[in-house]
Scaffold this motif. Structure first.
Motif, PDB file in Angstrom:
ATOM      1  N   LEU A   1       0.828  -1.206   0.000  1.00 13.95           N
ATOM      2  CA  LEU A   1       0.000   0.000   0.000  1.00 13.95           C
ATOM      3  C   LEU A   1       0.863   1.257   0.000  1.00 13.95           C
ATOM      4  O   LEU A   1       0.540   2.244  -0.668  1.00 13.95           O
ATOM      5  CB  LEU A   1      -0.922  -0.003   1.223  1.00 13.95           C
ATOM      6  N   GLN A   2       1.949   1.221   0.728  1.00 18.60           N
ATOM      7  CA  GLN A   2       2.844   2.379   0.755  1.00 18.60           C
ATOM      8  C   GLN A   2       3.490   2.612  -0.610  1.00 18.60           C
ATOM      9  O   GLN A   2       3.619   3.755  -1.058  1.00 18.60           O
ATOM     10  CB  GLN A   2       3.915   2.176   1.837  1.00 18.60           C
ATOM     11  N   ARG A   3       3.884   1.540  -1.290  1.00 21.83           N
ATOM     12  CA  ARG A   3       4.469   1.681  -2.626  1.00 21.83           C
ATOM     13  C   ARG A   3       3.442   2.227  -3.612  1.00 21.83           C
ATOM     14  O   ARG A   3       3.772   3.047  -4.479  1.00 21.83           O
ATOM     15  CB  ARG A   3       5.019   0.331  -3.106  1.00 21.83           C
ATOM     16  N   LEU A   4       2.197   1.763  -3.487  1.00 22.14           N
ATOM     17  CA  LEU A   4       1.135   2.265  -4.353  1.00 22.14           C
ATOM     18  C   LEU A   4       0.940   3.759  -4.151  1.00 22.14           C
ATOM     19  O   LEU A   4       0.802   4.525  -5.118  1.00 22.14           O
ATOM     20  CB  LEU A   4      -0.166   1.509  -4.069  1.00 22.14           C
ATOM     21  N   ARG A   5       0.951   4.196  -2.918  1.00 22.46           N
ATOM     22  CA  ARG A   5       0.795   5.632  -2.622  1.00 22.46           C
ATOM     23  C   ARG A   5       1.965   6.435  -3.180  1.00 22.46           C
ATOM     24  O   ARG A   5       1.780   7.513  -3.756  1.00 22.46           O
ATOM     25  CB  ARG A   5       0.664   5.822  -1.114  1.00 22.46           C
ATOM     26  N   GLU A   6       3.172   5.921  -3.023  1.00 21.67           N
ATOM     27  CA  GLU A   6       4.350   6.626  -3.546  1.00 21.67           C
ATOM     28  C   GLU A   6       4.313   6.718  -5.068  1.00 21.67           C
ATOM     29  O   GLU A   6       4.627   7.766  -5.649  1.00 21.67           O
ATOM     30  CB  GLU A   6       5.620   5.911  -3.084  1.00 21.67           C
ATOM     31  N   GLN A   7       3.901   5.633  -5.721  1.00 17.57           N
ATOM     32  CA  GLN A   7       3.834   5.635  -7.178  1.00 17.57           C
ATOM     33  C   GLN A   7       2.790   6.639  -7.667  1.00 17.57           C
ATOM     34  O   GLN A   7       3.012   7.387  -8.621  1.00 17.57           O
ATOM     35  CB  GLN A   7       3.492   4.240  -7.692  1.00 17.57           C
ATOM     36  N   THR A   8       1.650   6.667  -7.015  1.00 15.82           N
ATOM     37  CA  THR A   8       0.596   7.598  -7.403  1.00 15.82           C
ATOM     38  C   THR A   8       1.063   9.037  -7.235  1.00 15.82           C
ATOM     39  O   THR A   8       0.763   9.905  -8.065  1.00 15.82           O
ATOM     40  CB  THR A   8      -0.668   7.354  -6.557  1.00 15.82           C
ATOM     41  N   ARG A   9       1.817   9.292  -6.174  1.00 18.28           N
ATOM     42  CA  ARG A   9       2.339  10.644  -5.952  1.00 18.28           C
ATOM     43  C   ARG A   9       3.326  11.044  -7.041  1.00 18.28           C
ATOM     44  O   ARG A   9       3.339  12.190  -7.489  1.00 18.28           O
ATOM     45  CB  ARG A   9       3.005  10.722  -4.576  1.00 18.28           C
ATOM     46  N   ARG A  10       4.132  10.085  -7.508  1.00 18.11           N
ATOM     47  CA  ARG A  10       5.083  10.395  -8.575  1.00 18.11           C
ATOM     48  C   ARG A  10       4.369  10.761  -9.875  1.00 18.11           C
ATOM     49  O   ARG A  10       4.909  11.499 -10.699  1.00 18.11           O
ATOM     50  CB  ARG A  10       6.033   9.209  -8.803  1.00 18.11           C
ATOM     51  N   TRP A  11       3.173  10.243 -10.072  1.00 13.41           N
ATOM     52  CA  TRP A  11       2.379  10.579 -11.245  1.00 13.41           C
ATOM     53  C   TRP A  11       1.611  11.898 -11.057  1.00 13.41           C
ATOM     54  O   TRP A  11       0.828  12.281 -11.912  1.00 13.41           O
ATOM     55  CB  TRP A  11       1.394   9.459 -11.570  1.00 13.41           C
ATOM     56  N   GLY A  12       1.819  12.549  -9.940  1.00 17.92           N
ATOM     57  CA  GLY A  12       1.141  13.811  -9.704  1.00 17.92           C
ATOM     58  C   GLY A  12      -0.235  13.659  -9.102  1.00 17.92           C
ATOM     59  O   GLY A  12      -1.060  14.586  -9.202  1.00 17.92           O
ATOM     60  N   GLY A  13      -0.516  12.531  -8.460  1.00 14.82           N
ATOM     61  CA  GLY A  13      -1.826  12.292  -7.878  1.00 14.82           C
ATOM     62  C   GLY A  13      -1.747  11.949  -6.409  1.00 14.82           C
ATOM     63  O   GLY A  13      -0.780  12.281  -5.713  1.00 14.82           O
TER      64      GLY A  13
END
Length: 428
Positions: free
Chosen positions: A356-368
């Motif tokens: 879940l933490q990796r998913l959140r980090e990835q989404t943040r890198r996409w600007g979301g």
């Protein structure tokens, strides 16, 4: 303040003198994150809302505002939970001017009830929030919630003209178009839209409404594989193709599919469908309005203890869906393709905290950003429901302190984060 049985019983008794209150075993229906309120207030007028808040503020007792209960579980666990305010009795039609396309209702009215009031005049409120037979209009505004048709019609705040609310201080405020009293410095209708019931209790809402489209149709096609999503997004992003909904779905039994909704005058819908087939030459089949409603509601109806919502720029949605399908092959998904909203849920095999933490980090890198809409309470405490929101979170904390200095409305539930979908981001 130290809570004890005597103090809380005294507060419940004071509440009972001014409005309907339930206590005891029925309160378990209002449980949140393992906590059960001692009292559930059921006000029947804005005055009863104000009086109940006065009592709760006097005891510095925290609680939540409860609409239809469909989204009440979204939020961080509160440090203390003593009361709930069920808005179901505040459900009257206040004013409706069909010729002006304006309607005013109390916040506890069910969304489907409002739509049924508008339909004889060939009008509707262009908000297709899931489970309209349960969601209240106040809850829809408080969560800024919308369904697949948000691609064309946007979020509730875009249809909200005015609000009446009771602040935690007990002050009754009105703000918006055509009202006498306003509050300098804040666009209150937009501020309350997406505040998740943390700044005040909405009691009355005024909306602009729209004529019903002459024809509304939806078409579905299966997708052989996810690799085609980027090309499909580009093909459907045609300036003359204006769907009211465009959703990509991944189901365990049927695999990947896409749903496109078209609405307008009959001749225009036919022309749009011809363009759709030219832009995306798939095997399209028309589906019923009942199937569209089931698709809209399924995310909230599915029996899945883990549900997550991601929001990214729409152009990044295809890549996000591809990555999610590779990382979580056991999960199911529903994406508002043209709006950049991706929902993912797990039935049997659940993601661990690092995932879940990796998913959140990835989404943040996409600007979301990524919201954990339904996870066990211990996961909420460890990971946080909203994630880091930087300066937006600081703004929300200052607003919360200014509106609710006693911290009685859902303390900690939303104040630690503030999504870019919410109204504050658009104001500041």
């Amino acid at each position: 303040m130290v809570y004890n049985t005597d103090t809380m019983s005294e507060m419940s008794e004071k509440l009972r003198r001014m409005t309907t209150v339930i206590t005891g075993q029925p309160c378990t229906a209002y449980a949140l994150d393992g906590g059960v309120p001692e009292a559930v207030v059921q006000p029947a007028s804005p005055d009863e809302v104000r009086e109940a808040l006065d009592v709760c503020r006097g005891y510095e007792a925290p609680g939540v505002v409860w609409g239809g209960g469909t989204h009440i579980g979204i939020g961080n666990p509160m440090p203390s939970y003593r009361w709930a305010m069920d808005m179901g009795a505040l459900s009257r039609l206040v004013d409706y001017a069909p010729g002006d396309l304006v309607v005013t209702v109390e916040a506890g009215m069910k969304l489907i009830t409002l739509q049924n009031l508008l339909r004889p005049h060939r009008q509707w409120l262009p908000i297709d929030a899931p489970l309209p037979d349960k969601q209240t209009v106040g809850g829809v505004v408080a969560t800024n919630g919308a369904g697949p048709r948000r691609q064309r019609y946007g979020l509730p705040r875009e249809w909200l003209l005015a609000v009446r609310a009771v602040l935690p201080s007990g002050e009754v405020v009105k703000a918006g178009v055509g009202v006498v009293k306003n509050v300098a410095g804040y666009d209150l209708p937009r501020l309350f839209a997406g505040s998740w019931g943390t700044l005040g209790v909405l009691t009355e809402l005024t909306f602009k409404v729209a004529p019903l489209p002459e024809v509304s149709c939806a078409y579905r096609s299966s997708l052989p594989h996810t690799d085609m999503l980027p090309k499909l997004y580009h093909e459907l992003n045609h300036p003359l193709l204006q769907p009211e909904m465009l959703d990509v779905v991944c189901e365990r039994k049927t695999g990947w599919s896409i749903i496109c909704g078209l609405a307008g005058f009959e001749e225009d819908v036919r022309w749009q469908f011809d363009l759709l087939r030219r832009q995306a030459p798939l095997e399209w089949e028309q589906i019923s309005s009942e199937e569209v409603d089931l698709h809209r509601d399924r995310y909230l109806l599915v029996d899945a203890p883990y549900r997550v919502r991601c929001l990214v720029p729409p152009a990044s949605a295809p890549e996000l869906l591809i990555e999610l399908s590779q990382r979580f092959p056991e999960a199911e998904m529903q994406a508002h393709f043209g709006a950049g909203v991706v929902r993912i849920w797990w039935r049997d095999i659940h993601p661990d905290i690092p995932a879940l933490q990796r998913l959140r980090e990835q989404t943040r890198r996409w600007g979301g950003f990524c919201v954990l809409e339904s996870v066990p309470t211990e996961v909420k405490r460890f990971v946080g429901v909203w994630g880091e929101m930087g300066g937006s979170g600081d703004i929300m904390r200052r607003l919360k302190k200014g509106f609710d200095p006693k911290n009685i409305l859902a303390p900690g539930r939303f104040v630690e984060g503030w999504s870019c979908e919410s109204s504050t981001a658009s104001i500041c």
